[in-house]
Structure formats: structure tokens, C-alpha cells
Scaffold this active site. Structure first.
Site, PDB file in Angstrom:
ATOM      1  CE  LYS A 217      -4.395  -1.888   1.311  1.00 46.32           C
ATOM      2  NZ  LYS A 217      -5.463  -2.106   2.269  1.00 46.32           N
ATOM      3  NE  ARG A 257      -7.329  -8.305  -0.310  1.00 43.76           N
ATOM      4  CZ  ARG A 257      -6.817  -7.415  -1.160  1.00 43.76           C
ATOM      5  NH1 ARG A 257      -5.800  -6.663  -0.805  1.00 43.76           N
ATOM      6  NH2 ARG A 257      -7.326  -7.287  -2.374  1.00 43.76           N
TER       7      ARG A 257
END
Ligand code: PMM
Length: 282
Positions: A217, A257
Site C-alpha cells: 500500500k 492479505r
């Protein structure tokens, strides 16, 4: 009823399979169905416990796509992977998409809206008796950066997640089917994400399985920026992602994840071995 998958030896690892033309970290790479299926099988071979298939990008500022397009993107991949007996979650906040995926054999609904985006999602989850990942969410991607305002991000996210858990239980979804997720990057700044990662225990102590998705991210890109401030490119954020997996495993989360499965599986196994070693002295 489908149980939430667990492992005796380590935390669970979900492998990300975004079949979208625009998702920020792997967007466009797996455009053909066969490529997507091969990629999922490779992640499975590396130890992924679930493959998380998503057909709509949720990156900040992303445009929404119609349900029909989301289905067009994911269903051929879902069907191929169900045929190959690969355990799947579907990353969608639309009840219609979840229902089609579950009917085709998907095991878990990964709902980034925590049930807020579609009032019909609870009924679908109840009907199929599947696990439901409730992510902390405040609004759709196109305006979520305006929603990144908190008095105390850890307390506020915990309270808002508990409200989603209460709503799910009120809709007759058993608590045993729920997973919670702080939703890193969704209506959150980098400092919010770091504060949440530092306080995972406040979510773990709720007693429901916790999922964390930090992989690649943009807050990692900023953390690892070059001296001139250029963010580290997406595919060079893997070591930081793996460090966060180790931290999550130590904090007692249920799963992570990630895009690159093997480093996180290795980190999860190493932390589990350290925890077991600690247990031998107690
Ligand atoms: N983040 C993304 C997509 N799906 N699902 C859950 N449960 N939690 C997340 O934080 C999450 C998610 C966006 O990241 P991507 O574009 O790399 O898939």
C-alpha cells in the site's frame, strides 16, 4: 455453514488476485482468464490459504464499475478456480456479486464496506452460511480521503467495527462467521495506518479473527521514499510488507492479505516457531 479457515501451524495468508484493469499494485497484469488462474495456482502452491478474487479496484480515487462488469471480470476466473478446488474469497461489497460467486463455489465474502455499501449483503451471507470479512470503511474510494478524520483513530475504528459486528449479528449472521479488518488505507492517512498497526491488540482482544492488508500500500511507498521524496515503487515494497506480516503474526491476528505469498508464509511460520519456543519455557 462454511467455517472460517484456520491453520494449526501459522496465521492464514490470503493471496490477492485483482482481475481489474486499474488496481494499483497488480492492475492489468492478469487480464486474461488463464493468466489469472495460473497466478492463483502459483500463490496456492506457495501456501496461500485463500485466493481473494476482486473485480473492482478500491484504490483511492478509483472509479466504480457496474456490477455486470465486476461479474464479467471475476466469474470466469472464479469458475476455473472452483474447478481446480482452490479455496476462494470474493472481494466485493455488492450482494449480487457475492451471491453469484458463492453460488459458483466461493467460500468467503471479503466486504471492504463492512456491510455498509449494500443492505442486501447480510441476507446473502446468512443464506450461504459463509464467513464474512467486515472491513472498516467510511465511504467509496472516490471521496474517502475526505473522510480520514478521527478523534482517536484506534478507538474510533474499533467502535465503528464493533457497530458493523452488531449490525451483522442483528441481521442473524452468527458471530462465529465474522472476521474484522481495520481497513488500512481506507479513509486513513499513513499515520492512521501506523497507529492501527501499533494497536492491533485492541482489535485482537475483541475475540473475533482479525485480518490485516498492508501489502504494497502507498503508506509503505512513502515510508520507503527516495531522498527526493519519490515513493518506492509498488513492486519494491515487499520487504516492508513481510515485516508487517511478522508483526501481525506476533500480535495474534488471524490472517494477512498479500500480493506476494511466499515471504509472508515464511514470516508467519518463523513467528509461529518463536511463539512455540516461548511456550516451551513457560
Ligand atoms: N484492501 C484492498 C482491497 N481489498 N480487503 C480487505 N479485507 N482489506 C483491505 O485492506 C483491502 C481489501 C486494496 O488493496 P489492493 O488494491 O492491493 O487489492
Amino acid at each position: 455453514m462454511t467455517a472460517i479457515p484456520t491453520r494449526p501451524d501459522r496465521i492464514c495468508v490470503l493471496g490477492v488476485l485483482n482481475v481489474t484493469p486499474d488496481s494499483f499494485s497488480d492492475g492489468g497484469r492478469y487480464s486474461s482468464v488463464d493468466d489469472a488462474i495460473d497466478r492463483a495456482l502459483a500463490m496456492r502452491a506457495e501456501g496461500a490459504d485463500l485466493i481473494d478474487v476482486g473485480g473492482e479496484s478500491t484504490r483511492p480515487g478509483a472509479q466504480r464499475v457496474p456490477a455486470a462488469e465486476e461479474l464479467r471480470r471475476i466469474m470466469p476466473v472464479v469458475e476455473g478456480l472452483v474447478d481446480a478446488h482452490v479455496p476462494l474469497s470474493v472481494d466485493t461489497y455488492r450482494a449480487e456479486v457475492a451471491a453469484a460467486a458463492l453460488a459458483a463455489g466461493v467460500h468467503v465474502v471479503n466486504d471492504v464496506s463492512g456491510g455498509l455499501a449494500d443492505p442486501d449483503m447480510a441476507a446473502v451471507v446468512r443464506e450461504f452460511g459463509c464467513p464474512w470479512i467486515l472491513m472498516h470503511w467510511r465511504g467509496h474510494s472516490e471521496h474517502m480521503s475526505d473522510l480520514a478524520r478521527y478523534d482517536d483513530v484506534v478507538k474510533d475504528v474499533r467502535t465503528e467495527l464493533l457497530a458493523r459486528v452488531d449490525a451483522a449479528i442483528a441481521a442473524n449472521v452468527p458471530a462465529s462467521q465474522l472476521v474484522i479488518d481495520p481497513g488500512l488505507g481506507f479513509a486513513k492517512t499513513g499515520s492512521h495506518n501506523w497507529a492501527l498497526l501499533a494497536a492491533l491488540d485492541t482489535l485482537v482482544e475483541i475475540g473475533l479473527p482479525v485480518l490485516v492488508a498492508a501489502s504494497r500500500k502507498s503508506f509503505l511507498g512513502r515510508l520507503l521514499a527516495a531522498p527526493d521524496g519519490t515513493p518506492r515503487p509498488v513492486d519494491e515494497r515487499e520487504d516492508a510488507t513481510t515485516a508487517i506480516t511478522a508483526h501481525c503474526a506476533e500480535a495474534g491476528v488471524w490472517g494477512v492479505r498479500v500480493h506476494d505469498v511466499r515471504p509472508s508464509v515464511d514470516a508467519a511460520l518463523a513467528v509461529a516457531a518463536i511463539r512455540a519456543g516461548r511456550g516451551q519455557r513457560e
